[in-house]
Design an enzyme around this catalytic site. Structure first.
Site, PDB file in Angstrom:
ATOM      1  N   LYS A   1       0.846  -1.203   0.000  1.00 31.55           N
ATOM      2  CA  LYS A   1       0.000   0.000   0.000  1.00 31.55           C
ATOM      3  C   LYS A   1       0.878   1.249   0.000  1.00 31.55           C
ATOM      4  O   LYS A   1       0.612   2.212  -0.722  1.00 31.55           O
ATOM      5  CB  LYS A   1      -0.926   0.003   1.236  1.00 31.55           C
ATOM      6  CG  LYS A   1      -2.045  -1.022   1.120  1.00 31.55           C
ATOM      7  CD  LYS A   1      -2.844  -1.180   2.415  1.00 31.55           C
ATOM      8  CE  LYS A   1      -3.832  -2.338   2.265  1.00 31.55           C
ATOM      9  NZ  LYS A   1      -4.505  -2.692   3.521  1.00 31.55           N
TER      10      LYS A   1
ATOM     11  N   GLN B   1      -4.590  -1.823   9.721  1.00 35.70           N
ATOM     12  CA  GLN B   1      -4.366  -3.101   9.039  1.00 35.70           C
ATOM     13  C   GLN B   1      -4.783  -4.257   9.957  1.00 35.70           C
ATOM     14  O   GLN B   1      -4.343  -4.338  11.094  1.00 35.70           O
ATOM     15  CB  GLN B   1      -2.885  -3.224   8.662  1.00 35.70           C
ATOM     16  CG  GLN B   1      -2.544  -4.448   7.863  1.00 35.70           C
ATOM     17  CD  GLN B   1      -3.176  -4.463   6.467  1.00 35.70           C
ATOM     18  OE1 GLN B   1      -3.207  -3.452   5.781  1.00 35.70           O
ATOM     19  NE2 GLN B   1      -3.679  -5.602   6.064  1.00 35.70           N
TER      20      GLN B   1
ATOM     21  N   ASP C   1     -10.883   2.831   4.141  1.00 42.84           N
ATOM     22  CA  ASP C   1     -11.340   1.473   3.833  1.00 42.84           C
ATOM     23  C   ASP C   1     -12.855   1.399   3.614  1.00 42.84           C
ATOM     24  O   ASP C   1     -13.374   0.369   3.206  1.00 42.84           O
ATOM     25  CB  ASP C   1     -10.961   0.531   4.986  1.00 42.84           C
ATOM     26  CG  ASP C   1      -9.707  -0.275   4.686  1.00 42.84           C
ATOM     27  OD1 ASP C   1      -9.303  -0.333   3.510  1.00 42.84           O
ATOM     28  OD2 ASP C   1      -9.131  -0.847   5.635  1.00 42.84           O
TER      29      ASP C   1
END
Ligand code: NAD
Length: 297
Positions: free
Chosen positions: A57, A101, A124
């Site tokens: 990412k 995460q 997200d």
């Protein structure tokens, strides 16, 4: 019987195209806005798979010109410490997107941390406010994986209105938002899951089949309607007889590719799209803030 090979739904190529477009937009806008977009990926502990995802990412961020504000915390980090980090990032004007995460070490409450993230920085798209916006079909940050699937289908002009779409899996991360997005695109949606009976009779009715169960080989070619569009979200690491490990999806690829009209490869299908949509969400928050501040109109 004539054997046709399905067209490839190439997520890697589309992800690269999206990233190239983002890079040029960011280059153009950052002088006007006075800063690049910023994304903070928080990682706790030393799960090697998570570390690889985070690196990937951050590498993609660097490629398009998004600044990374992420940090790697030791596994003993407390809930209170992480909540304080998120509170500071919520206030930080350089940061447009925040994500935690997963998985987290057991002593941490992932849902409580997610709730701490300001909904407009929820890169997200998993905060209840954003999931609520999806249910209501209002603008908001969308969960990256299903939004990536929708983009891949749109890129190939695959019609959805009035089509039978079947989603295998009902997780908050993939299955449920996927079903809602297909519904918003006017598909007739069926969701199957671990307690569904006679999955084959459901999947054989699908014009669009999205599989997100995490079980290698769950969908075999005989379960797929000829000409269907097959999207394989599953990512599973399997070891073959020679001891070599590789990534596979949930769909038996080779045989299904002979009867489907379109199919996503694994890897190189949905996976890269998830990253592209994460960058797009961060960019969308950046634009929204600049507009709210009157820097852009
Ligand atoms: P999950 O374990 O939270 O959910 C799995 C779902 O599959 C559940 O809803 C369950 O009911 C259903 N299921 C399980 N067994 C089934 C069966 N036999 N028949 C029908 N349904 C069954 O997993 P998740 O987070 O939704 O992820 C699913 C898969 O997608 C995993 O392989 C994951 O690694 C992958 N994934 C990929 C991406 C990507 O970027 N490509 C992103 C997220 C998840």
């Amino acid at each position: 019987m004539e054997i046709k090979t399905a067209k490839n739904l190439d997520g890697k190529a589309l992800s690269e195209k999206i990233q190239t477009e983002l890079a040029s937009q960011i280059k153009e806008l950052q002088t006007k806005i006075g800063r690049p977009p910023g994304l903070a990926v928080l990682m706790v502990g030393d799960n090697p798979a998570s570390a690889a995802y985070v690196r990937n990412k951050e590498k993609s961020c660097a490629k398009v010109g998004i600044a990374s504000f992420g940090k790697h915390y030791p596994k003993e980090t407390t809930q209170e410490e992480l909540e304080a980090v998120i509170a500071a990032l919520n206030e930080d004007e350089q940061v447009d997107g925040i994500l935690v995460q997963l998985p987290l070490p057991e002593h941490l409450d992932a849902v409580k941390l997610l709730l701490q993230i300001a909904p407009d920085k929820d890169a997200d798209g998993l905060h209840p406010v954003n999931l609520g916006r999806l249910v209501r079909e209002e603008a908001g940050l969308r969960s990256c994986t299903p939004a990536g699937v929708m983009r891949l289908l749109a890129e190939h002009n695959i019609p959805l209105a009035g089509k039978n779409a079947v989603v295998i899996g009902r997780s908050i991360l993939v299955g449920k938002p996927m079903a809602l997005m297909l519904l918003a695109a006017d598909a007739t949606v069926t969701v199957a899951h671990s307690r569904s009976q006679d999955i084959t009779s459901i999947t054989r009715n699908a014009d669009i089949l999205v599989v997100a169960a995490g079980i290698p080989g769950l969908i075999t070619a005989d379960m797929v309607k000829p000409g269907a569009v097959v999207v394989d979200v599953g990512i599973n690491r399997v070891t073959d007889d020679s001891g070599k490990s590789r990534l596979v999806g949930d769909v038996e690829f080779a045989a299904t590719a002979n009867i489907a009209s379109y199919i996503t490869p694994v890897p190189g299908g949905v996976g890269p799209m998830t990253v592209a949509l994460l960058l797009e969400n961060t960019f969308a928050s950046y634009l929204k803030t600049a507009k709210e501040k009157g820097i852009l109109n």
